[in-house]
Design a protein around this motif. Structure first.
Motif, mmCIF file in Angstrom:
data_model
loop_
_atom_site.group_PDB
_atom_site.id
_atom_site.type_symbol
_atom_site.label_atom_id
_atom_site.label_comp_id
_atom_site.label_asym_id
_atom_site.label_seq_id
_atom_site.Cartn_x
_atom_site.Cartn_y
_atom_site.Cartn_z
ATOM 1 N N SER A 162 0.827 -1.201 0.000
ATOM 2 C CA SER A 162 0.000 0.000 0.000
ATOM 3 C C SER A 162 0.865 1.257 0.000
ATOM 4 N N GLU A 163 0.286 2.359 -0.497
ATOM 5 C CA GLU A 163 0.942 3.660 -0.419
ATOM 6 C C GLU A 163 0.591 4.367 0.885
ATOM 7 N N TYR A 164 -0.353 3.790 1.640
ATOM 8 C CA TYR A 164 -0.758 4.384 2.913
ATOM 9 C C TYR A 164 0.147 3.865 4.028
ATOM 10 N N LEU A 165 0.522 4.742 4.927
ATOM 11 C CA LEU A 165 1.416 4.378 6.020
ATOM 12 C C LEU A 165 0.613 3.996 7.262
ATOM 13 N N HIS A 166 0.894 2.799 7.788
ATOM 14 C CA HIS A 166 0.275 2.331 9.026
ATOM 15 C C HIS A 166 1.370 1.831 9.959
ATOM 16 N N ALA A 167 1.048 1.737 11.223
ATOM 17 C CA ALA A 167 2.028 1.332 12.234
ATOM 18 C C ALA A 167 1.802 -0.112 12.655
ATOM 19 N N GLU A 168 2.854 -0.733 13.167
ATOM 20 C CA GLU A 168 2.708 -2.070 13.744
ATOM 21 C C GLU A 168 1.699 -2.026 14.887
ATOM 22 N N ASP A 169 0.976 -3.132 15.042
ATOM 23 C CA ASP A 169 -0.053 -3.314 16.071
ATOM 24 C C ASP A 169 -1.348 -2.581 15.738
ATOM 25 N N GLU A 170 -1.410 -1.902 14.589
ATOM 26 C CA GLU A 170 -2.647 -1.229 14.203
ATOM 27 C C GLU A 170 -3.656 -2.264 13.712
ATOM 28 N N VAL A 171 -4.905 -2.117 14.122
ATOM 29 C CA VAL A 171 -5.969 -3.038 13.744
ATOM 30 C C VAL A 171 -6.795 -2.423 12.610
ATOM 31 N N LEU A 172 -6.929 -3.155 11.511
ATOM 32 C CA LEU A 172 -7.625 -2.672 10.325
ATOM 33 C C LEU A 172 -8.579 -3.740 9.810
ATOM 34 N N ARG A 173 -9.378 -3.349 8.821
ATOM 35 C CA ARG A 173 -10.240 -4.290 8.119
ATOM 36 C C ARG A 173 -9.714 -4.462 6.690
ATOM 37 N N LEU A 174 -9.745 -5.694 6.196
ATOM 38 C CA LEU A 174 -9.290 -5.984 4.836
ATOM 39 C C LEU A 174 -10.434 -6.657 4.071
ATOM 40 N N LYS A 175 -10.798 -6.088 2.918
ATOM 41 C CA LYS A 175 -11.850 -6.661 2.090
ATOM 42 C C LYS A 175 -11.219 -7.258 0.838
ATOM 43 N N VAL A 176 -11.487 -8.548 0.602
ATOM 44 C CA VAL A 176 -10.831 -9.297 -0.471
ATOM 45 C C VAL A 176 -11.875 -9.924 -1.376
ATOM 46 N N LYS A 177 -11.668 -9.807 -2.689
ATOM 47 C CA LYS A 177 -12.527 -10.467 -3.686
ATOM 48 C C LYS A 177 -11.643 -11.368 -4.530
ATOM 49 N N LEU A 178 -11.791 -12.694 -4.365
ATOM 50 C CA LEU A 178 -11.004 -13.672 -5.096
ATOM 51 C C LEU A 178 -11.821 -14.254 -6.235
ATOM 52 N N LEU A 179 -11.428 -13.927 -7.461
ATOM 53 C CA LEU A 179 -12.103 -14.437 -8.659
ATOM 54 C C LEU A 179 -13.614 -14.246 -8.534
ATOM 55 N N ASP A 180 -14.407 -15.325 -8.762
ATOM 56 C CA ASP A 180 -15.857 -15.154 -8.713
ATOM 57 C C ASP A 180 -16.440 -15.523 -7.357
ATOM 58 N N TYR A 181 -15.577 -15.632 -6.334
ATOM 59 C CA TYR A 181 -16.060 -15.972 -5.006
ATOM 60 C C TYR A 181 -16.670 -14.753 -4.318
ATOM 61 N N THR A 182 -17.515 -15.020 -3.353
ATOM 62 C CA THR A 182 -18.123 -13.955 -2.564
ATOM 63 C C THR A 182 -17.042 -13.152 -1.841
ATOM 64 N N PRO A 183 -17.107 -11.814 -1.858
ATOM 65 C CA PRO A 183 -16.100 -11.011 -1.154
ATOM 66 C C PRO A 183 -16.001 -11.400 0.321
ATOM 67 N N MET A 184 -14.790 -11.354 0.847
ATOM 68 C CA MET A 184 -14.537 -11.702 2.242
ATOM 69 C C MET A 184 -13.981 -10.477 2.964
ATOM 70 N N GLU A 185 -14.344 -10.348 4.224
ATOM 71 C CA GLU A 185 -13.854 -9.237 5.035
ATOM 72 C C GLU A 185 -13.164 -9.793 6.270
ATOM 73 N N PHE A 186 -11.944 -9.322 6.538
ATOM 74 C CA PHE A 186 -11.166 -9.818 7.661
ATOM 75 C C PHE A 186 -10.778 -8.662 8.577
ATOM 76 N N LEU A 187 -10.913 -8.890 9.870
ATOM 77 C CA LEU A 187 -10.334 -7.998 10.857
ATOM 78 C C LEU A 187 -8.925 -8.495 11.113
ATOM 79 N N GLY A 188 -7.947 -7.603 11.099
ATOM 80 C CA GLY A 188 -6.576 -8.056 11.260
ATOM 81 C C GLY A 188 -5.688 -7.016 11.911
ATOM 82 N N GLU A 189 -4.501 -7.465 12.283
ATOM 83 C CA GLU A 189 -3.528 -6.622 12.966
ATOM 84 C C GLU A 189 -2.235 -6.597 12.164
ATOM 85 N N ILE A 190 -1.668 -5.429 11.985
ATOM 86 C CA ILE A 190 -0.384 -5.307 11.293
ATOM 87 C C ILE A 190 0.724 -5.743 12.244
ATOM 88 N N ILE A 191 1.462 -6.765 11.855
ATOM 89 C CA ILE A 191 2.528 -7.271 12.715
ATOM 90 C C ILE A 191 3.918 -7.026 12.128
#
Length: 241
Positions: A162-191
């Motif tokens: 990403s071009e956006y700057l984030h810090a370690e331990d920051e908690v974000l949401r990630l939305k992923v669309k893989l091919l024709d599968y239903t989009p998935m949303e993950f809560l995650g932490e930058i490690i």
């Protein structure tokens, strides 16, 4: 152990997604048609092909072009290479061998054996390089997307550029669309944060512990994409198997 340590399944002592697997030397179960990657000893990708033959007696392995694929990358005879694959149970394995024949349509290796790798990931990581979006954890309506690139993904986490700057331990949401599968949303932490190139950052993104159903669906999706098993892309109307 704090709330976030519990949520993301790692202790405050610094446990990361990297871990040591036992090296048993057991040869993986191979079958004709499975997809395998060839890499240099430094991990640089050479080609992706499908297994068309393996002879245990003389330790040779043959790869051909994927159906509908273009020509294979060639390699000098006698070069040592690494073979990377994933089994039906989603266990990643590594082999090593020497190039015996290399053309645009076939690559044959000799002296194939298990490659002992003392440190590797527990889960298979699918290389992608597709656009995804990240959001701040507080953005529950997903109204302020950050466009970024999904470098790879596994059932435990992902690498995001990403071009956006984030810090370690920051908690974000990630939305992923893989091919024709239903989009998935993950809560995650930058490690982990690395400046990949000027103005571009790569993040190690650890998923919060997934529910059993979510984990099963993600593992199945990644496996299906890896082996090109399009016949199993049949889901119910709500997007689940």
């Amino acid at each position: 152990m704090g709330f976030f340590s519990s949520l993301f399944g790692r202790a405050d002592s610094g446990l990361t997604e990297e871990s040591v697997n036992e090296v048993t030397g057991t040869f993986p179960e191979l079958y004709n048609g499975m997809t395998l990657d060839l890499e240099t000893s430094e991990g640089q990708h050479i080609l992706t092909g499908r297994l068309s033959g393996y002879a245990a007696g003389d330790s040779t392995l043959t790869l051909e072009r994927l159906p509908g694929g273009l020509s294979l990358g060639t390699r000098e005879i006698g070069t040592s290479v690494t073979v990377r694959g994933v089994s039906e149970s989603m266990s990643q394995f590594f082999l090593k061998g020497t190039v015996q024949e290399s053309t645009r349509v076939v690559c044959r290796l000799k002296d194939v054996k298990v490659k002992p790798i003392p440190e590797q990931r527990h889960d298979f990581r699918l290389q992608l390089g597709i656009p995804v979006t990240m959001y701040y954890r507080s953005d529950v309506n997903l109204s302020h997307p950050e466009e970024c690139t999904l470098v790879d993904i596994s059932t435990g986490g992902a690498c995001v550029e990403s071009e956006y700057l984030h810090a370690e331990d920051e908690v974000l949401r990630l939305k992923v669309k893989l091919l024709d599968y239903t989009p998935m949303e993950f809560l995650g932490e930058i490690i982990r944060v690395t400046e990949f190139e000027p103005g571009k950052f790569r993040y190690g993104f650890l998923f919060a512990q997934l529910k059993e159903r979510e984990l099963t669906e993600l593992a199945r999706t990644l496996y299906n994409i890896q082996v090109g098993n399009r016949s199993t892309w049949m889901r119910s109307e709500d997007g689940h198997w």
